[in-house]
Design a protein around this motif. Structure first.
Motif, short mmCIF file in Angstrom:
data_model
loop_
_atom_site.label_atom_id
_atom_site.label_comp_id
_atom_site.label_asym_id
_atom_site.label_seq_id
_atom_site.Cartn_x
_atom_site.Cartn_y
_atom_site.Cartn_z
N HIS A 21 9.55 25.09 75.17
CA HIS A 21 10.98 25.08 74.87
C HIS A 21 11.74 25.52 76.12
O HIS A 21 11.38 26.52 76.74
CB HIS A 21 11.29 26.04 73.71
CG HIS A 21 12.74 26.26 73.48
ND1 HIS A 21 13.55 25.29 72.94
CD2 HIS A 21 13.53 27.32 73.74
CE1 HIS A 21 14.78 25.76 72.87
NE2 HIS A 21 14.79 26.99 73.34
N ILE A 22 12.74 24.77 76.48
CA ILE A 22 13.61 25.14 77.60
C ILE A 22 15.02 25.29 77.04
O ILE A 22 15.62 24.29 76.61
CB ILE A 22 13.58 24.09 78.72
CG1 ILE A 22 12.16 23.93 79.25
CG2 ILE A 22 14.55 24.46 79.85
CD1 ILE A 22 11.96 22.78 80.19
N PRO A 23 15.54 26.52 76.99
CA PRO A 23 16.89 26.72 76.44
C PRO A 23 17.93 25.93 77.24
O PRO A 23 18.01 26.06 78.46
CB PRO A 23 17.12 28.23 76.58
CG PRO A 23 15.74 28.81 76.64
CD PRO A 23 14.92 27.78 77.36
N MET A 24 18.68 25.10 76.55
CA MET A 24 19.67 24.24 77.21
C MET A 24 21.05 24.44 76.60
O MET A 24 21.18 24.94 75.48
CB MET A 24 19.26 22.76 77.05
CG MET A 24 17.87 22.43 77.57
SD MET A 24 17.69 22.62 79.34
CE MET A 24 18.37 21.09 79.90
N ASP A 41 19.82 32.87 72.99
CA ASP A 41 20.10 33.44 71.67
C ASP A 41 18.79 33.72 70.93
O ASP A 41 17.70 33.50 71.47
CB ASP A 41 21.02 32.51 70.86
CG ASP A 41 20.44 31.11 70.69
OD1 ASP A 41 19.21 30.93 70.76
OD2 ASP A 41 21.24 30.18 70.47
N ASP A 42 18.89 34.20 69.71
CA ASP A 42 17.70 34.56 68.94
C ASP A 42 16.76 33.38 68.74
O ASP A 42 15.54 33.52 68.79
CB ASP A 42 18.08 35.15 67.58
CG ASP A 42 18.62 36.57 67.69
OD1 ASP A 42 18.36 37.22 68.73
OD2 ASP A 42 19.29 37.02 66.75
N LYS A 47 11.54 30.61 69.94
CA LYS A 47 10.80 29.46 70.44
C LYS A 47 10.02 29.80 71.71
O LYS A 47 8.89 29.34 71.89
CB LYS A 47 11.76 28.30 70.70
CG LYS A 47 12.29 27.70 69.41
CD LYS A 47 13.29 26.61 69.67
CE LYS A 47 13.79 26.05 68.35
NZ LYS A 47 14.86 25.07 68.51
N LEU A 48 10.58 30.62 72.57
CA LEU A 48 9.88 31.04 73.78
C LEU A 48 8.68 31.94 73.43
O LEU A 48 7.64 31.89 74.10
CB LEU A 48 10.83 31.76 74.74
CG LEU A 48 11.89 30.84 75.36
CD1 LEU A 48 13.01 31.66 75.97
CD2 LEU A 48 11.26 29.94 76.40
#
Length: 99
Positions: A21-24, A41-42, A47-48
């Protein structure tokens, strides 16, 4: 290993199979860009965490030689791809073995 990852949490296997997962986020120019760590965020953290658990499961299951092969990998997906390539070979190698 696939069954073990699925049994721990099916999301672990999805992370290995599909990539981390890459936060976008969407920026001012309506482009999708990576979030900085202070913007996570949470949901991003959850996911990370799944990504890191999957990576940990893979790394602790390897012997020293295989661990040394993948130790620079930063995601479970990357480890998995390298292990498949190492043990099964490329498509060209597979086809040569069949011939």
């Amino acid at each position: 290993m696939e069954i073990y990852l699925k049994s721990r949490d099916f999301k672990n296997w999805l992370c290995v199979k599909n990539g981390p997962h890459i936060p976008m986020k969407i920026n001012d120019k309506n482009e999708c860009v990576a979030k900085s760590e202070d913007e996570w965020d949470d949901d991003d953290f959850k996911k990370l965490t799944i990504d890191n658990k999957a990576l940990n499961i893979l790394l602790v299951s390897l012997d020293k030689a295989e661990y040394n092969l993948v130790r620079r990998c930063t995601s479970a997906h990357e480890v998995w791809k390298l292990l498949i390539l190492t043990h099964e070979g490329t498509e060209q190698v597979k086809n040569a073995k069949l011939a």
